[in-house]
Design a protein around this motif. Structure first.
Motif, PDB file in Angstrom:
ATOM      1  N   ARG A   1       4.913  17.517 -17.150  1.00  0.00           N
ATOM      2  CA  ARG A   1       6.321  18.253 -17.039  1.00  0.00           C
ATOM      3  C   ARG A   1       6.386  18.462 -15.671  1.00  0.00           C
ATOM      4  O   ARG A   1       5.734  18.988 -14.882  1.00  0.00           O
ATOM      5  N   GLN A   2       7.381  17.918 -14.975  1.00  0.00           N
ATOM      6  CA  GLN A   2       7.655  18.010 -13.596  1.00  0.00           C
ATOM      7  C   GLN A   2       7.708  19.468 -13.160  1.00  0.00           C
ATOM      8  O   GLN A   2       8.591  20.187 -14.042  1.00  0.00           O
ATOM      9  N   TYR A   3       7.136  19.839 -12.047  1.00  0.00           N
ATOM     10  CA  TYR A   3       7.377  21.129 -11.524  1.00  0.00           C
ATOM     11  C   TYR A   3       6.757  22.033 -12.178  1.00  0.00           C
ATOM     12  O   TYR A   3       6.673  23.255 -12.182  1.00  0.00           O
ATOM     13  N   ASP A   4       5.851  21.849 -13.019  1.00  0.00           N
ATOM     14  CA  ASP A   4       5.043  22.931 -13.996  1.00  0.00           C
ATOM     15  C   ASP A   4       4.149  23.490 -13.124  1.00  0.00           C
ATOM     16  O   ASP A   4       3.452  22.688 -12.321  1.00  0.00           O
ATOM     17  N   ARG A   5       3.900  24.722 -12.884  1.00  0.00           N
ATOM     18  CA  ARG A   5       3.158  25.545 -12.326  1.00  0.00           C
ATOM     19  C   ARG A   5       1.709  25.638 -12.655  1.00  0.00           C
ATOM     20  O   ARG A   5       0.827  26.159 -11.986  1.00  0.00           O
ATOM     21  N   GLY A   6       1.466  25.463 -14.075  1.00  0.00           N
ATOM     22  CA  GLY A   6       0.091  25.500 -14.479  1.00  0.00           C
ATOM     23  C   GLY A   6      -0.544  24.403 -14.034  1.00  0.00           C
ATOM     24  O   GLY A   6      -0.496  23.205 -13.327  1.00  0.00           O
ATOM     25  N   GLY A   7      -1.956  24.407 -14.330  1.00  0.00           N
ATOM     26  CA  GLY A   7      -2.888  23.190 -13.954  1.00  0.00           C
ATOM     27  C   GLY A   7      -4.497  23.440 -14.033  1.00  0.00           C
ATOM     28  O   GLY A   7      -4.613  24.551 -14.648  1.00  0.00           O
ATOM     29  N   PRO A   8      -5.240  22.833 -13.490  1.00  0.00           N
ATOM     30  CA  PRO A   8      -6.738  22.942 -13.650  1.00  0.00           C
ATOM     31  C   PRO A   8      -7.221  23.809 -12.726  1.00  0.00           C
ATOM     32  O   PRO A   8      -6.712  23.854 -11.492  1.00  0.00           O
ATOM     33  N   TRP A   9      -8.604  24.097 -12.855  1.00  0.00           N
ATOM     34  CA  TRP A   9      -9.086  25.180 -11.901  1.00  0.00           C
ATOM     35  C   TRP A   9     -10.619  24.956 -12.387  1.00  0.00           C
ATOM     36  O   TRP A   9     -11.025  24.919 -13.482  1.00  0.00           O
ATOM     37  N   LEU A  10     -11.697  24.821 -11.351  1.00  0.00           N
ATOM     38  CA  LEU A  10     -12.976  24.827 -11.638  1.00  0.00           C
ATOM     39  C   LEU A  10     -13.714  26.362 -11.519  1.00  0.00           C
ATOM     40  O   LEU A  10     -13.420  26.921 -10.366  1.00  0.00           O
ATOM     41  N   TYR A  11     -14.073  26.982 -12.584  1.00  0.00           N
ATOM     42  CA  TYR A  11     -14.602  28.324 -12.703  1.00  0.00           C
ATOM     43  C   TYR A  11     -16.043  28.147 -12.141  1.00  0.00           C
ATOM     44  O   TYR A  11     -16.729  27.560 -13.045  1.00  0.00           O
ATOM     45  N   PRO A  12     -16.449  28.813 -11.258  1.00  0.00           N
ATOM     46  CA  PRO A  12     -17.990  28.632 -10.599  1.00  0.00           C
ATOM     47  C   PRO A  12     -18.845  28.870 -11.563  1.00  0.00           C
ATOM     48  O   PRO A  12     -19.905  28.316 -11.938  1.00  0.00           O
ATOM     49  N   GLY A  13     -18.849  30.186 -12.175  1.00  0.00           N
ATOM     50  CA  GLY A  13     -19.599  30.551 -13.289  1.00  0.00           C
ATOM     51  C   GLY A  13     -21.284  30.476 -12.894  1.00  0.00           C
ATOM     52  O   GLY A  13     -22.065  29.728 -13.505  1.00  0.00           O
ATOM     53  N   GLY A  14     -21.979  31.424 -12.187  1.00  0.00           N
ATOM     54  CA  GLY A  14     -23.148  31.655 -11.852  1.00  0.00           C
ATOM     55  C   GLY A  14     -23.836  30.812 -10.800  1.00  0.00           C
ATOM     56  O   GLY A  14     -23.213  30.378  -9.993  1.00  0.00           O
TER      57      GLY A  14
ATOM     58  N   SER B   1       1.227  19.666 -15.168  1.00  0.00           N
ATOM     59  CA  SER B   1       2.021  18.961 -14.467  1.00  0.00           C
ATOM     60  C   SER B   1       0.885  17.789 -13.753  1.00  0.00           C
ATOM     61  O   SER B   1      -0.435  18.454 -13.235  1.00  0.00           O
ATOM     62  N   TYR B   2       1.269  16.481 -13.440  1.00  0.00           N
ATOM     63  CA  TYR B   2       0.555  15.618 -12.957  1.00  0.00           C
ATOM     64  C   TYR B   2       0.618  15.745 -11.567  1.00  0.00           C
ATOM     65  O   TYR B   2       0.044  14.822 -10.671  1.00  0.00           O
ATOM     66  N   GLY B   3       1.729  16.494 -10.923  1.00  0.00           N
ATOM     67  CA  GLY B   3       2.227  16.350  -9.733  1.00  0.00           C
ATOM     68  C   GLY B   3       3.452  15.943  -9.493  1.00  0.00           C
ATOM     69  O   GLY B   3       3.896  15.210 -10.170  1.00  0.00           O
ATOM     70  N   THR B   4       4.434  16.446  -8.395  1.00  0.00           N
ATOM     71  CA  THR B   4       5.449  15.867  -8.300  1.00  0.00           C
ATOM     72  C   THR B   4       5.545  14.660  -7.619  1.00  0.00           C
ATOM     73  O   THR B   4       5.003  14.172  -6.819  1.00  0.00           O
ATOM     74  N   ASP B   5       6.136  13.493  -8.064  1.00  0.00           N
ATOM     75  CA  ASP B   5       6.182  12.201  -7.680  1.00  0.00           C
ATOM     76  C   ASP B   5       7.210  11.524  -8.127  1.00  0.00           C
ATOM     77  O   ASP B   5       8.187  11.940  -9.266  1.00  0.00           O
ATOM     78  N   CYS B   6       7.767  10.263  -7.822  1.00  0.00           N
ATOM     79  CA  CYS B   6       8.597   9.329  -8.339  1.00  0.00           C
ATOM     80  C   CYS B   6       8.428   8.659  -9.455  1.00  0.00           C
ATOM     81  O   CYS B   6       7.245   8.550  -9.807  1.00  0.00           O
ATOM     82  N   ASN B   7       9.262   8.260 -10.122  1.00  0.00           N
ATOM     83  CA  ASN B   7       9.316   7.355 -11.249  1.00  0.00           C
ATOM     84  C   ASN B   7       8.604   6.122 -11.074  1.00  0.00           C
ATOM     85  O   ASN B   7       7.898   5.525 -12.274  1.00  0.00           O
ATOM     86  N   ASP B   8       8.524   5.451  -9.925  1.00  0.00           N
ATOM     87  CA  ASP B   8       7.961   4.191  -9.855  1.00  0.00           C
ATOM     88  C   ASP B   8       6.346   4.327  -9.853  1.00  0.00           C
ATOM     89  O   ASP B   8       5.730   3.643 -10.720  1.00  0.00           O
ATOM     90  N   ARG B   9       5.874   5.669  -9.281  1.00  0.00           N
ATOM     91  CA  ARG B   9       4.287   5.821  -9.615  1.00  0.00           C
ATOM     92  C   ARG B   9       4.074   6.463 -11.097  1.00  0.00           C
ATOM     93  O   ARG B   9       2.888   5.980 -11.421  1.00  0.00           O
ATOM     94  N   PHE B  10       4.871   6.971 -11.529  1.00  0.00           N
ATOM     95  CA  PHE B  10       4.728   7.482 -13.094  1.00  0.00           C
ATOM     96  C   PHE B  10       4.884   6.099 -13.889  1.00  0.00           C
ATOM     97  O   PHE B  10       3.945   6.162 -14.681  1.00  0.00           O
TER      98      PHE B  10
END
Length: 362
Positions: free
Chosen positions: A265-278, A308-317
């Motif tokens: 979903r465009q402009y979604d502010r959620g996403g991935p994160w690498l939790y370091p853990g030890g 969100s996969y990132g904000t981008d144009c329809n061509d790339r989607f």
């Protein structure tokens, strides 16, 4: 009249011919190579995938896998792919708040379901491990990942069968469209971008991938790494990987089962994160490191959950994922790939191949 020996010779000839034709048809249908994973829905389904992922430590208690349908794929639907009117995604099992963890995937355990060149190299029990270590300078991360998928797709009894059997077999990216259909869009930028990617992948396959495969006889069946199979594998890696910056290791391309089922979903502010853990462990993370996806919005029980996969144009989607978003007027992030088409042998691409379709960067 004919003697029985003649009748016997005719019978043997007929049976031999029938067996030969059946063998050729079977080989053509399978495209050669080893048997492939069983994609029958009775054994290859979302329940089997979730059960497999949980055994490997994936936690996704807030969401469940679901299939979505709509009536008009070019009307009000958020996703559009030609006439396709179905997609798989994840729904909220209960109310979800912004910032809640949607999925956590073990990063450093030996049984981690993360697919990355680093994880493949460090999984010393896997047949592709030595290949990945010895060819890491000749092949890019995403190419090693694609070869891993091809190896497991032709390994019916392998540990990864519940995951690879569900990888999309539909060729939705414009890379797989017929050239006449692509030209009919009357979109020179998308045409150039598509042709550039296709020619680059075909050239990399011929000039780099196949020589590497042949240097390691016994790891792959040559027929499994056909151009057609290669494009399928690279299409999946292109559409389903994240760019992850790992402390001390730099940028890594990563695929993560279950986590890669979230739709965009465009402009979604959620996403991935690498939790370091030890302390330091496999792949650059600590011994309890996790790949996590966080919710960017509040969701009610039963809602489809997006990232969100990132904000981008329809061509790339369309090129990378096979969908476009109605009303999306965002500019393309990379305009250089649309200016002209590459030559048949793009010798300027001797370095590692970097694909556009990374879902986001950590």
């Amino acid at each position: 009249g004919w003697r029985w020996e003649r009748w016997m010779a005719v019978a043997v000839a007929v049976v031999s011919y029938v067996l030969l034709v059946q063998g050729l048809l079977s080989r053509s249908w399978r495209r050669g190579g080893r048997p492939r994973v069983n994609t029958d829905p009775s054994v290859c389904n979302s329940d089997a995938l979730v059960a497999w992922a949980k055994k490997k430590g994936v936690v996704a208690d807030n969401v469940a896998v679901a299939d979505f349908l709509w009536e008009d794929s070019e009307g009000d639907a958020e996703y559009w792919v030609d006439s396709l009117k179905e997609r798989r995604g994840l729904v909220a099992l209960h109310d979800i708040k912004r910032g809640d963890v949607l999925v956590s995937v073990p990063w450093s355990s030996r049984d981690s379901p993360i697919v990355s060149a680093e994880h493949i190299k460090n999984n010393t029990q896997h047949p592709v491990s030595v290949f990945a270590r010895e060819e890491e300078k000749a092949l890019s991360q995403v190419e090693i990942m694609a070869l891993f998928l091809l190896h497991e797709y032709h390994n019916p009894e392998g540990d990864w069968a519940p995951y690879v059997c569900l990888l999309p077999r539909e060729k939705m990216s414009t890379m797989f469209w017929k050239e006449d259909d692509l030209r009919a869009l009357n979109n020179i930028a998308l045409y150039n971008r598509t042709i550039n990617l296709l020619r680059t992948l075909e050239w990399r396959h011929r000039a780099h991938v196949m020589p590497a495969v042949k240097r390691h006889p016994g790891v792959f069946d040559i027929r499994d790494v056909s151009v057609e199979n290669w494009l399928w594998a690279m299409g999946n890696v292109n559409a389903r990987n994240w760019g992850v910056t790992v402390p001390g290791r730099g940028k890594m391309n990563v695929m993560s089962p279950i986590a890669d089922l979230f739709n965009h979903r465009q402009y979604d502010r959620g996403g991935p994160w690498l939790y370091p853990g030890g302390s330091d462990g496999l792949g650059g993370g600590g011994s309890e490191a996790e790949f996590r996806l966080y919710s960017g919005h509040d969701y009610d029980r039963g809602d489809e959950v997006f990232i969100s996969y990132g904000t981008d144009c329809n061509d790339r989607f369309l090129l990378n994922y096979g969908f476009k978003l109605p009303g999306n007027d965002a500019p393309c992030r990379n305009q250089s790939a649309t200016r002209k088409t590459v030559t048949k042998d793009p010798l300027s691409l001797k370095g590692p191949l970097i694909l556009e379709g990374q879902r986001g960067h950590l």
